[in-house]
Design a protein around this motif. Structure first.
Motif, short mmCIF file in Angstrom:
data_model
loop_
_atom_site.label_atom_id
_atom_site.label_comp_id
_atom_site.label_asym_id
_atom_site.label_seq_id
_atom_site.Cartn_x
_atom_site.Cartn_y
_atom_site.Cartn_z
N THR A 100 -30.53 5.47 -74.51
CA THR A 100 -29.56 5.74 -75.66
C THR A 100 -28.21 5.28 -75.44
O THR A 100 -27.27 5.03 -76.02
CB THR A 100 -29.33 7.17 -75.73
N TYR A 101 -28.17 4.40 -73.97
CA TYR A 101 -26.92 3.75 -73.68
C TYR A 101 -26.69 2.61 -74.63
O TYR A 101 -25.71 2.26 -74.98
CB TYR A 101 -26.88 3.33 -72.21
N ARG A 102 -27.58 2.12 -75.23
CA ARG A 102 -27.75 0.97 -75.95
C ARG A 102 -26.87 1.40 -77.24
O ARG A 102 -26.69 0.62 -78.17
CB ARG A 102 -28.90 0.33 -76.19
N PHE A 103 -27.19 2.56 -77.73
CA PHE A 103 -26.57 3.11 -78.99
C PHE A 103 -25.24 3.62 -78.77
O PHE A 103 -24.04 3.24 -79.40
CB PHE A 103 -27.37 4.45 -79.36
N ALA A 104 -24.87 4.43 -77.50
CA ALA A 104 -23.65 4.98 -77.14
C ALA A 104 -22.53 3.80 -76.67
O ALA A 104 -21.43 3.95 -77.20
CB ALA A 104 -23.63 5.76 -75.96
N TRP A 105 -22.96 2.77 -75.87
CA TRP A 105 -22.13 1.83 -75.47
C TRP A 105 -21.91 0.71 -76.38
O TRP A 105 -21.03 -0.17 -76.11
CB TRP A 105 -22.45 1.33 -73.98
N THR A 106 -22.33 0.79 -77.79
CA THR A 106 -22.05 -0.30 -78.61
C THR A 106 -21.30 0.03 -79.71
O THR A 106 -21.26 -0.53 -80.80
CB THR A 106 -23.37 -1.03 -79.02
N GLN A 107 -20.59 1.29 -79.61
CA GLN A 107 -19.69 1.84 -80.55
C GLN A 107 -18.39 1.05 -80.56
O GLN A 107 -18.12 0.37 -79.46
CB GLN A 107 -19.65 3.21 -80.66
N ARG A 111 -17.19 1.15 -73.07
CA ARG A 111 -18.05 1.83 -72.25
C ARG A 111 -17.02 2.48 -71.39
O ARG A 111 -17.53 3.66 -70.53
CB ARG A 111 -19.04 0.76 -71.56
#
Lengths: 315, 297
Positions: A100-107, A111
């Protein structure tokens, strides 16, 4: 980010509140008889300078009556590490584990800001919870602490400023472990080991030297323990101040027994004394400040490392 | 300025190069099909573009900025990673709230339109694959991004759902004129909408260009089986296939094919990409001295 943090860590925050509530309720329930006994026996009058007679009987009796309970409270030493295990370790490990970091960190929130905001908010909650737990324990132990002092590790570790400091350290240690190990269980294990090792090393090797220990020489037959002191070492010395080796002590005891003399009396006649190194009860807050400062400093260092690593994390 | 440009870009995982010496420039406003077989480096390229990975060598620039040094650029990038990762324990409404709160620019309207069919109180974990992909796409479009990067968005969808999702995407970016990069190993999914192709194989660019230009320059030649030499009007033979006495060639042409023994046909984008993707390469043409090539006009 406050909403995000609240939404993602709701279970842990609710659990922490529940735990504090249970602790407060238990403290309230069990303190009443201690308080009652303290007043019934007018133990306050036994504080130095001892004003009344019979204290040498009353105080040990009081301590023995509640000793089991007081000892069991030492289990609260584990409280701070829970913040590391259940809040810190999963913070990054779960994101990395589940992808889910790929979702959270691409907003839009970077980061680094994501990490700092979450860590800061959870750190605030952790410090508040740690301070509350510490306050409850201090209030609960107060009658006992008046007599026994609170600088020795059994009370020092669960009272005062160090409790929130330990919790803060455990929290950020968990976050870093999550980033390094990327698996929640591995991060929790690493947090537990690193936290335990750090606490052990500081208690054993750093805390005794925060301030130079005081020394007191007493008769070999004396108990030599002033109320509330943290005794670091207790050794036999001869009249010249040289330390008595175990072999020499054994020899003296055997010699006395063969001669039919009480070994204690014999040792006194030899002119042997006991040299006690200790930290006095009055240094409690100094030591609390120093140790809390040490752990907060370590926590700050860990946050710096984590922020530096998270930017470079290739996933 | 190119919304996505790379120069000599390479990424190595341990000893394996996932991407090597990649130089690209995506034209603004293009709908790019990032094609290639599995493990060609498509996901790696998109992860580099979002700063989730750091390049081993070379540079990548997204909307003119370095995604690693300047992660603020991600506010203008809508990225859906492979498998559309979302918080499974969140409700749909909470997931939307998450993205709204982590982005400065947010358009509730477009998200509402896309998600009318989905109950906003249901948990993400309970959504069907199609609805989850739809939610992920809505979250991306709600950011009003200048660049949309989708990694295998249709992998788990049935063809109908895939087509519908693609339509939503095209409607969503039509107004904003965003550049879109769709990574997919299923050629059929991307050929319908893409106007630009980047084909990766083995970590490098195998083919790049606008769809129009690619279709213009490629021809399928069919004729009786024969030893191969240079063919007038053909610059390169991409692939040859024998079936019985017949020979079929996919070629890059540079002029009219004058030899009447060849039937010349245009090639579909799907056939073109599949031909380039196939692992085996054409053997070197046989030397003309051995075989007289009389049919060369």
């Amino acid at each position: 980010m406050a909403w995000v943090t609240w939404r993602q860590h709701r279970p842990q925050l609710v659990a922490a509140a529940g735990l504090l509530f249970a602790l407060a309720a238990a403290a309230l329930g069990t303190r009443i008889p201690i308080e009652a006994a303290f007043h019934r026996e007018s133990l306050a009058a036994c504080l130095p300078p001892a004003a009344r007679t019979g204290c040498d009987i009353i105080v040990p009796h009081f301590e023995a009556e509640f000793g089991g309970l007081v000892t069991s409270v030492r289990v609260l030493t584990v409280l701070p590490v829970l913040a590391g295990l259940f809040v810190g370790a999963p913070l990054l490990a779960r994101e990395l584990e589940l992808g889910t970091y790929r979702f959270a960190w691409t907003q839009g929130v970077t980061r680094r800001r994501w990490l700092l905001s979450k860590t800061a908010l959870l750190a605030a909650a952790t410090v508040i919870a740690g301070a509350a737990a510490s306050a409850i324990v201090m209030w609960w132990r107060a009658p006992y602490d008046i007599l026994e002092g609170r600088i020795s590790p059994s009370s020092f570790d669960i009272e005062g400023l160090v409790v929130p400091a330990y919790a803060l350290f455990a929290l950020v240690l968990g976050v870093l472990a999550g980033l390094v190990f990327r698996r929640t269980v591995a991060a929790m294990t690493a947090t537990l080991l690193a936290f335990g090792a750090t606490r052990f090393l500081v208690t054993e090797f750093v805390r005794p030297h925060f301030l130079a220990p005081l020394h007191r020489v007493v008769l070999a037959t004396d108990s030599g323990r002033g109320p509330g002191d943290w005794v670091l070492s207790d050794t036999l010395v001869d009249g010249g101040g040289r330390q008595i080796t175990a072999a020499r002590e054994d020899l003296a005891v055997t010699h006395a027994q063969l001669a039919g003399i009480d070994p204690h009396t014999y040792i006194v006649t030899l002119g042997w004394k006991r040299l006690i190194a200790y930290q006095p009860a009055g240094r409690f807050w100094d030591f609390q400040l120093l140790e809390a400062g040490l752990f907060v400093g370590l926590a700050a260092l860990i946050v710096l490392v984590t922020v530096w690593l998270v930017r470079r994390t290739a996933t | 300025m190119s919304p996505l440009a790379t120069h000599g870009l390479g990424k190595r995982f341990r000893r394996e190069w996932a991407l090597r010496d990649l130089t690209l420039e995506i034209p603004p406003g293009a709908i790019v099909g990032l094609a290639g077989p599995n493990a060609a480096g498509k996901s790696t390229l998109l992860a580099l573009a979002t700063g989730l990975l750091a390049p081993t060598e070379g540079t990548i620039s997204v909307l003119g900025r370095d995604p690693l040094r300047d992660p603020g650029v991600l506010a203008d990038v809508g990225y859906v990673a492979q498998g559309a990762p979302l918080y499974r324990s969140f409700r749909v409404a909470e997931t939307i709230e998450f993205v709204r709160r982590t982005n400065a620019r947010w358009d509730d309207e477009i998200v509402g339109e896309l998600l009318t069919r989905i109950d906003s109180s249901s948990r993400v974990a309970s959504l069907s694959e199609g609805d989850r992909a739809r939610l992920a796409l809505a979250l991306v479009l709600g950011k009003r991004p200048q660049l949309v990067l989708l990694d295998e968005p249709f992998a788990s969808l049935d063809p109908l759902a895939a087509r519908e999702l693609l339509q939503l995407l095209m409607d969503g970016v039509a107004e904003t004129g965003s550049t879109v990069v769709i990574a997919s190993h299923v050629v059929a999914d991307i050929e319908r909408v893409c106007d630009h192709i980047v084909l990766l194989t083995g970590g490098g660019v195998r083919l790049e260009g606008s769809v129009e230009e690619l279709l213009d320059t490629h021809r399928l030649l069919t004729g009786p089986r024969r030893p191969l030499g240079a063919i007038r009007g053909v610059r390169e033979v991409v692939r040859e296939r024998h079936s019985g006495r017949q020979l079929t060639l996919l070629t890059v042409v540079e002029g009219p094919i004058v030899d009447p023994s060849w039937t010349v046909e245009p090639v579909s984008l799907e056939d073109l990409l599949l031909a380039y993707m196939a692992p085996e390469r054409l053997p070197a043409p046989k030397t003309p001295e051995k075989v007289p090539l009389r049919w060369h006009g």
